[in-house]
Design a protein around this motif. Structure first.
Motif, PDB file in Angstrom:
ATOM      1  N   GLY A  17     -37.551 129.680 -22.199  1.00 40.90           N
ATOM      2  CA  GLY A  17     -36.630 128.650 -22.464  1.00 40.90           C
ATOM      3  C   GLY A  17     -37.534 127.499 -23.341  1.00 40.90           C
ATOM      4  O   GLY A  17     -38.737 127.741 -23.151  1.00 40.90           O
ATOM      5  N   PRO A  18     -36.937 126.481 -23.996  1.00 41.67           N
ATOM      6  CA  PRO A  18     -37.390 125.220 -24.568  1.00 41.67           C
ATOM      7  C   PRO A  18     -38.634 124.507 -23.647  1.00 41.67           C
ATOM      8  O   PRO A  18     -38.145 124.218 -22.456  1.00 41.67           O
ATOM      9  N   VAL A  19     -39.778 124.166 -24.141  1.00 48.42           N
ATOM     10  CA  VAL A  19     -40.586 123.367 -23.388  1.00 48.42           C
ATOM     11  C   VAL A  19     -40.925 122.425 -24.374  1.00 48.42           C
ATOM     12  O   VAL A  19     -41.029 122.417 -25.610  1.00 48.42           O
ATOM     13  N   ALA A  20     -40.551 121.089 -23.722  1.00 51.48           N
ATOM     14  CA  ALA A  20     -40.812 119.796 -24.497  1.00 51.48           C
ATOM     15  C   ALA A  20     -41.323 118.628 -23.636  1.00 51.48           C
ATOM     16  O   ALA A  20     -41.366 118.520 -22.694  1.00 51.48           O
ATOM     17  N   GLY A  21     -41.738 117.567 -24.416  1.00 53.71           N
ATOM     18  CA  GLY A  21     -42.378 116.688 -23.640  1.00 53.71           C
ATOM     19  C   GLY A  21     -43.012 115.470 -24.780  1.00 53.71           C
ATOM     20  O   GLY A  21     -42.914 115.438 -25.504  1.00 53.71           O
ATOM     21  N   THR A  22     -43.551 114.681 -23.763  1.00 57.77           N
ATOM     22  CA  THR A  22     -44.289 113.545 -24.554  1.00 57.77           C
ATOM     23  C   THR A  22     -45.352 112.615 -23.801  1.00 57.77           C
ATOM     24  O   THR A  22     -45.439 112.933 -22.565  1.00 57.77           O
ATOM     25  N   MET A  23     -46.383 112.242 -24.431  1.00 64.83           N
ATOM     26  CA  MET A  23     -47.471 111.360 -23.879  1.00 64.83           C
ATOM     27  C   MET A  23     -46.828 110.174 -23.286  1.00 64.83           C
ATOM     28  O   MET A  23     -47.485 109.595 -22.345  1.00 64.83           O
ATOM     29  N   ASP A  24     -45.821 109.475 -23.946  1.00 68.41           N
ATOM     30  CA  ASP A  24     -45.251 108.531 -23.660  1.00 68.41           C
ATOM     31  C   ASP A  24     -44.047 108.381 -22.832  1.00 68.41           C
ATOM     32  O   ASP A  24     -43.082 108.762 -23.356  1.00 68.41           O
ATOM     33  N   PRO A  25     -44.177 107.919 -21.569  1.00 66.36           N
ATOM     34  CA  PRO A  25     -42.727 107.919 -21.079  1.00 66.36           C
ATOM     35  C   PRO A  25     -41.311 107.008 -21.206  1.00 66.36           C
ATOM     36  O   PRO A  25     -40.497 107.403 -21.002  1.00 66.36           O
ATOM     37  N   HIS A  26     -41.929 106.161 -22.176  1.00 68.42           N
ATOM     38  CA  HIS A  26     -40.933 105.379 -23.034  1.00 68.42           C
ATOM     39  C   HIS A  26     -40.129 106.316 -23.816  1.00 68.42           C
ATOM     40  O   HIS A  26     -38.773 105.847 -24.163  1.00 68.42           O
ATOM     41  N   ARG A  27     -40.575 107.308 -24.331  1.00 66.05           N
ATOM     42  CA  ARG A  27     -39.998 108.277 -25.200  1.00 66.05           C
ATOM     43  C   ARG A  27     -39.412 109.497 -24.512  1.00 66.05           C
ATOM     44  O   ARG A  27     -38.681 110.169 -25.075  1.00 66.05           O
ATOM     45  N   LEU A  28     -39.452 109.392 -22.995  1.00 65.21           N
ATOM     46  CA  LEU A  28     -38.733 110.570 -22.429  1.00 65.21           C
ATOM     47  C   LEU A  28     -37.209 110.741 -22.617  1.00 65.21           C
ATOM     48  O   LEU A  28     -36.583 111.980 -22.955  1.00 65.21           O
ATOM     49  N   ARG A  29     -36.433 109.617 -22.766  1.00 62.78           N
ATOM     50  CA  ARG A  29     -34.977 109.871 -22.885  1.00 62.78           C
ATOM     51  C   ARG A  29     -34.737 110.304 -24.415  1.00 62.78           C
ATOM     52  O   ARG A  29     -33.710 111.066 -24.541  1.00 62.78           O
ATOM     53  N   ALA A  30     -35.672 110.162 -25.364  1.00 61.05           N
ATOM     54  CA  ALA A  30     -35.346 110.400 -26.683  1.00 61.05           C
ATOM     55  C   ALA A  30     -35.623 111.918 -26.789  1.00 61.05           C
ATOM     56  O   ALA A  30     -34.836 112.862 -27.420  1.00 61.05           O
ATOM     57  N   VAL A  31     -36.767 112.384 -26.001  1.00 67.11           N
ATOM     58  CA  VAL A  31     -36.998 114.023 -25.858  1.00 67.11           C
ATOM     59  C   VAL A  31     -35.985 114.667 -25.288  1.00 67.11           C
ATOM     60  O   VAL A  31     -35.581 115.570 -25.800  1.00 67.11           O
TER      61      VAL A  31
END
Length: 333
Positions: free
Chosen positions: A31-45
């Motif tokens: 399945g897809p794996v996605a993420g971010t270093m910045d928690p403020h961008r988690l909703r966008a991810v």
């Protein structure tokens, strides 16, 4: 539900153990794996996930949010709400559960309770963590499941020689990890403590503080800095006596890394380490408060005791952990 219906989310610096674990399990589960270093961008991810995704699973602790100034429960609640409006759901693996009586316990417990309540299901990595979550969130209605952290055993071969009387501690340096307590307990021994890792972000002052503490107690103390994954097993196998002195551990990737490298570390006795010893007998050697010096001397005299034997069966491996996650999350729909 197929693998395409599950998305695996990571948060934080790629080298962080929780972030790396999320990616490893996601890759193994499919399945897809996605993420971010910045928690403020988690909703966008999350908003960018494929429309076929029905469940998004995030591995996190509260610190991965706090270090960026984000409000952990507020972000998790917002992500869960965004998914819910699209007919999807958020599930969580919560790490590093707070211990009663520890610094900021009430605040942290409230944060974990809110994060857990926002999820459709929660996974923790030990029975001890499940107990801690129940203590932090006694009114929680979200189902909580236990899936142990993976242990992928590396080929061992012959033990690697190292300098004498060296004690190794693996992992980020942060208050409560046990480095300071270890220095105090072996004061005057002349032994060398090797901290395999680097200070956590925001805790850089600890490097000088721990060196000064060691100098004042007749102990040599050295910090390796970050160790690349490709070199980690070699470094763990070179340590004379592996020790995990953290007393408020709820589950431990560091201990598992020692075990994966063939080592049988001395670990501070506590609810989680006793649970681990029951689950994988012979993989660790428990020590009680005030007995570490005696145990280290015994390990120096009998180095074979710092390696687990052929009758020990560490696990579960990543493939098994990923399969348990996949089965668990598929059953939620």
């Amino acid at each position: 539900m197929t693998a395409a219906h599950l998305a695996w989310l990571w948060l934080g610096e790629p080298e962080h153990a929780i972030s790396a674990l999320a990616r490893t399990i996601g890759a193994a589960a499919g399945g897809p794996v996605a993420g971010t270093m910045d928690p403020h961008r988690l909703r966008a991810v999350v908003a960018s996930l494929d429309p076929d995704v029905r469940t998004a699973h995030l591995h996190t602790n509260d610190w991965l949010f706090r270090r960026s100034g984000a409000d952990a429960p507020a972000v998790v609640e917002a992500v869960a709400g965004d998914l819910h409006t699209r007919g999807r759901q958020l599930t969580l693996t919560l790490h590093d559960l707070p211990h009663p009586g520890a610094h900021q316990y009430e605040e942290r417990a409230a944060d974990y309770a809110r994060m857990a309540a926002a999820a459709a299901a929660v996974v923790v990595s030990s029975d001890h963590e499940k107990t801690l979550l129940t203590r932090a969130a006694p009114q929680l209605r979200t189902p909580v499941h236990v899936v142990p952290l993976p242990v992928d055993v590396e080929p061992t071969g012959e033990p690697v020689a190292s300098e004498p009387a060296e004690i190794g501690v693996l992992g980020f340096l942060f208050p409560g990890k046990g480095h300071a307590e270890l220095i105090d307990e072996v004061a005057g021994s002349g032994w060398r403590i090797l901290a395999l890792g680097r200070p956590s972000d925001g805790q850089e002052y600890l490097a000088d503080a721990l060196r000064e503490r060691a100098d004042g107690r007749g102990v040599s103390f050295r910090i390796t800095g970050w160790i690349p994954e490709a070199d980690l097993v070699r470094r763990l196998r070179a340590v004379r006596v592996p020790v995990a002195p953290h007393t408020e551990v709820s589950a431990s990737g560091s201990i598992n890394s020692w075990i994966a490298a063939g080592r049988r570390p001395l670990v501070a006795a506590g609810p989680y380490t006793r649970e681990l010893e029951r689950r994988v007998p012979g993989a660790v050697r428990l020590y009680e408060p005030g007995t570490l010096v005696t145990e280290v001397r015994a390990a120096l005299a009998q180095p074979d005791t710092t390696w687990w034997g052929p009758d020990v069966a560490p696990g579960p491996a990543t493939a098994e952990v990923a399969a348990r996650y996949r089965s668990l999350l598929q059953d939620l729909t």
